[in-house]
Write a protein that holds these residues in place. Sequence first.
Motif, short mmCIF file in Angstrom:
data_model
loop_
_atom_site.label_atom_id
_atom_site.label_comp_id
_atom_site.label_asym_id
_atom_site.label_seq_id
_atom_site.Cartn_x
_atom_site.Cartn_y
_atom_site.Cartn_z
N ASP A 11 -1.89 -2.67 17.30
CA ASP A 11 -3.16 -3.02 16.69
C ASP A 11 -3.11 -3.12 15.17
OD1 ASP A 11 -2.80 -0.26 16.65
OD2 ASP A 11 -4.95 0.16 16.67
N LEU A 12 -1.93 -2.90 14.57
CA LEU A 12 -1.79 -3.07 13.12
C LEU A 12 -1.76 -4.55 12.79
CD1 LEU A 12 0.93 -0.42 12.20
CD2 LEU A 12 -1.51 -0.32 11.71
N THR A 13 -2.50 -4.93 11.74
CA THR A 13 -2.55 -6.32 11.32
C THR A 13 -1.78 -6.50 10.02
OG1 THR A 13 -4.54 -6.01 9.98
CG2 THR A 13 -4.88 -6.52 12.32
N ASP A 14 -1.59 -7.75 9.62
CA ASP A 14 -0.94 -8.02 8.34
C ASP A 14 -1.75 -7.42 7.19
OD1 ASP A 14 1.28 -9.33 9.36
OD2 ASP A 14 0.30 -11.29 9.30
N ASP A 15 -3.08 -7.45 7.30
CA ASP A 15 -3.92 -6.86 6.26
C ASP A 15 -3.72 -5.35 6.17
OD1 ASP A 15 -4.98 -9.28 5.48
OD2 ASP A 15 -6.81 -9.08 6.69
N ASP A 16 -3.55 -4.70 7.31
CA ASP A 16 -3.29 -3.25 7.32
C ASP A 16 -1.98 -2.94 6.62
OD1 ASP A 16 -5.58 -2.68 8.89
OD2 ASP A 16 -4.45 -3.00 10.74
N LEU A 17 -1.02 -3.85 6.76
CA LEU A 17 0.32 -3.61 6.26
C LEU A 17 0.59 -4.30 4.93
CD1 LEU A 17 2.11 -3.94 9.69
CD2 LEU A 17 1.70 -1.83 8.41
N LEU A 18 -0.45 -4.70 4.24
CA LEU A 18 -0.29 -5.35 2.95
C LEU A 18 0.20 -4.34 1.92
CD1 LEU A 18 -0.75 -7.92 1.25
CD2 LEU A 18 -3.05 -7.10 0.83
N LEU A 19 1.34 -4.62 1.33
CA LEU A 19 1.94 -3.74 0.33
C LEU A 19 1.84 -4.41 -1.03
CD1 LEU A 19 3.54 -1.20 -0.46
CD2 LEU A 19 5.61 -2.47 0.01
N GLU A 20 1.08 -3.80 -1.92
CA GLU A 20 0.94 -4.31 -3.27
C GLU A 20 1.61 -3.35 -4.24
OE1 GLU A 20 -3.02 -5.72 -4.36
OE2 GLU A 20 -3.56 -5.53 -2.25
N GLU A 21 2.22 -3.90 -5.26
CA GLU A 21 2.90 -3.09 -6.27
C GLU A 21 1.95 -2.03 -6.83
OE1 GLU A 21 6.11 -1.83 -8.24
OE2 GLU A 21 6.15 -3.59 -6.96
N GLY A 22 2.38 -0.78 -6.80
CA GLY A 22 1.59 0.31 -7.37
C GLY A 22 0.49 0.84 -6.46
N GLU A 54 0.95 13.10 5.46
CA GLU A 54 2.35 13.52 5.58
C GLU A 54 3.00 12.93 6.83
OE1 GLU A 54 4.10 14.92 3.18
OE2 GLU A 54 2.24 14.80 2.05
N GLU A 55 2.24 12.85 7.92
CA GLU A 55 2.78 12.25 9.14
C GLU A 55 3.09 10.77 8.93
OE1 GLU A 55 0.82 14.79 12.79
OE2 GLU A 55 -0.46 13.35 11.74
N VAL A 56 2.23 10.07 8.21
CA VAL A 56 2.45 8.65 7.93
C VAL A 56 3.69 8.49 7.07
CG1 VAL A 56 1.54 6.60 6.74
CG2 VAL A 56 0.04 7.96 8.20
N ASP A 105 0.93 2.06 -3.22
CA ASP A 105 1.57 2.68 -2.05
C ASP A 105 0.63 3.64 -1.34
OD1 ASP A 105 3.96 1.37 -2.90
OD2 ASP A 105 4.42 3.07 -4.19
N ASP A 106 -0.10 4.43 -2.12
CA ASP A 106 -1.00 5.42 -1.52
C ASP A 106 -2.15 4.76 -0.79
OD1 ASP A 106 0.46 7.66 -2.27
OD2 ASP A 106 -0.45 7.71 -4.24
N GLU A 107 -2.58 3.59 -1.26
CA GLU A 107 -3.63 2.84 -0.58
C GLU A 107 -3.14 2.39 0.80
OE1 GLU A 107 -5.71 -1.39 -1.28
OE2 GLU A 107 -5.86 -0.03 -2.99
#
Length: 63
Positions: free
Chosen positions: A25-36, A54-56, A38-40
Amino acid sequence: MESWKLNLKGNWNELKGKAKQQYADLTDDDLLLEEGKDDELVGRLQKKIGKTKEEVKSWIESL
């Protein structure tokens, strides 16, 4: 730099595919990685897969 962040930066396209295999159920939007931001990303994943921060991070390291 934390090891989970190094995993993100080094092999993100491969990790994204593995994440989608484990959690369909993860989408591309869920997995969007933007510089700086990471915590988001970790926050979005926490909500979507129901794990603690911590689990993530541990899960990302294991991919």
